[in-house]
Design a protein around this motif. Structure first.
Motif, mmCIF file in Angstrom:
data_model
loop_
_atom_site.group_PDB
_atom_site.id
_atom_site.type_symbol
_atom_site.label_atom_id
_atom_site.label_comp_id
_atom_site.label_asym_id
_atom_site.label_seq_id
_atom_site.Cartn_x
_atom_site.Cartn_y
_atom_site.Cartn_z
ATOM 1 N N THR A 100 0.810 -1.218 0.000
ATOM 2 C CA THR A 100 0.000 0.000 0.000
ATOM 3 C C THR A 100 0.844 1.268 0.000
ATOM 4 N N ALA A 101 2.155 1.146 0.148
ATOM 5 C CA ALA A 101 3.015 2.330 0.184
ATOM 6 C C ALA A 101 4.191 2.154 -0.754
ATOM 7 N N GLY A 102 4.597 3.252 -1.334
ATOM 8 C CA GLY A 102 5.759 3.268 -2.201
ATOM 9 C C GLY A 102 6.677 4.397 -1.793
ATOM 10 N N CYS A 103 7.154 5.120 -2.762
ATOM 11 C CA CYS A 103 8.087 6.218 -2.521
ATOM 12 C C CYS A 103 7.351 7.553 -2.599
ATOM 13 N N PRO A 104 7.388 8.353 -1.536
ATOM 14 C CA PRO A 104 6.718 9.647 -1.593
ATOM 15 C C PRO A 104 7.343 10.596 -2.610
ATOM 16 N N GLU A 162 12.530 3.075 -8.914
ATOM 17 C CA GLU A 162 11.271 3.785 -8.673
ATOM 18 C C GLU A 162 10.130 3.177 -9.487
ATOM 19 N N GLY A 163 10.378 2.869 -10.744
ATOM 20 C CA GLY A 163 9.346 2.264 -11.580
ATOM 21 C C GLY A 163 8.937 0.890 -11.108
ATOM 22 N N PRO A 176 8.687 -7.545 -9.608
ATOM 23 C CA PRO A 176 9.337 -6.527 -10.450
ATOM 24 C C PRO A 176 10.616 -5.959 -9.831
ATOM 25 N N LEU A 177 10.608 -5.744 -8.541
ATOM 26 C CA LEU A 177 11.794 -5.224 -7.869
ATOM 27 C C LEU A 177 12.917 -6.255 -7.894
ATOM 28 N N ASP A 178 12.572 -7.500 -7.649
ATOM 29 C CA ASP A 178 13.568 -8.569 -7.688
ATOM 30 C C ASP A 178 14.113 -8.781 -9.100
#
Length: 194
Positions: A100-104, A162-163, A176-178
């Motif tokens: 539910t959270a990413g990068c502000p 970031e993407g 996707p991050l991995d």
């Protein structure tokens, strides 16, 4: 200034960064940002008289500084160590928040700037991205990468991370991050060994 003032102001900034990383800036009013931090609305306007853009800019800088400190510390061991730490930071953020959270910083950067105001928060996001790129680029240059290649690769790392954080949230999957981790390490290894 009393000891309580800096803590209250910081609490508002931390709360704003958290809400922005969850809902974005457009999805948050000053009232929402104040309530999320547990601060009275009046205190929020006291500390941030220019309103939502000022508070969001400070929240972005706060979040950016946290990631910057991680990068600075880990980049001492080289660009791959910095990359791994940067990835781990965002991996933890996404997983700990149940997607539910990413990068502000990204949340603010992708929003349409207000028509009638200086996009102070977007400028802050640009500053943070530039700082992260600068740290990564310097580390790559220190390890032998050509300056132009180091700058391009640093931009690629920040953009890919970031993407992929946004993709993880949308897919509710950390893959996707991995997936980008090994590819970025390969590119970094090639840049510093040439």
């Amino acid at each position: 200034m009393s000891q309580r003032e800096p803590r209250s102001r910081e609490r508002i900034i931390i709360g704003a960064a958290d809400l922005i990383r969850r809902r974005g800036l457009a999805g948050s009013t000053v009232r929402d940002l104040a309530a999320h931090s547990g601060a009275p609305l009046g205190s929020t306007y006291h500390y941030f008289p220019r309103g939502k853009q000022q508070l969001a800019a400070e929240a972005v800088r706060f979040a950016g500084d946290l990631a910057t400190r991680v990068l600075e510390r880990e980049l001492e061991a080289g660009p791959v160590a910095g990359l791994r730490a940067f990835l781990a930071l965002w991996r933890q953020t996404v997983i700990d928040s149940d997607f539910t959270a990413g990068c502000p910083v990204l949340a603010v950067a992708v929003e349409e700037p207000p028509d009638d105001a200086d996009p102070e928060a977007i400028k802050a996001a640009a500053e943070v991205f530039t700082a992260w790129e600068g740290l990564l680029s310097a580390s790559l240059r220190d390890r032998g990468a050509a300056p132009e290649e180091a700058a391009r690769l640093a931009t690629l790392v920040v953009a890919a991370v970031e993407g992929s954080v946004a993709m993880c949230r949308a897919k509710r999957d950390i893959r996707p991050l991995d997936d980008i981790a090994a590819q970025l390490e390969t590119l970094i290894d090639a840049a510093v060994t040439t």
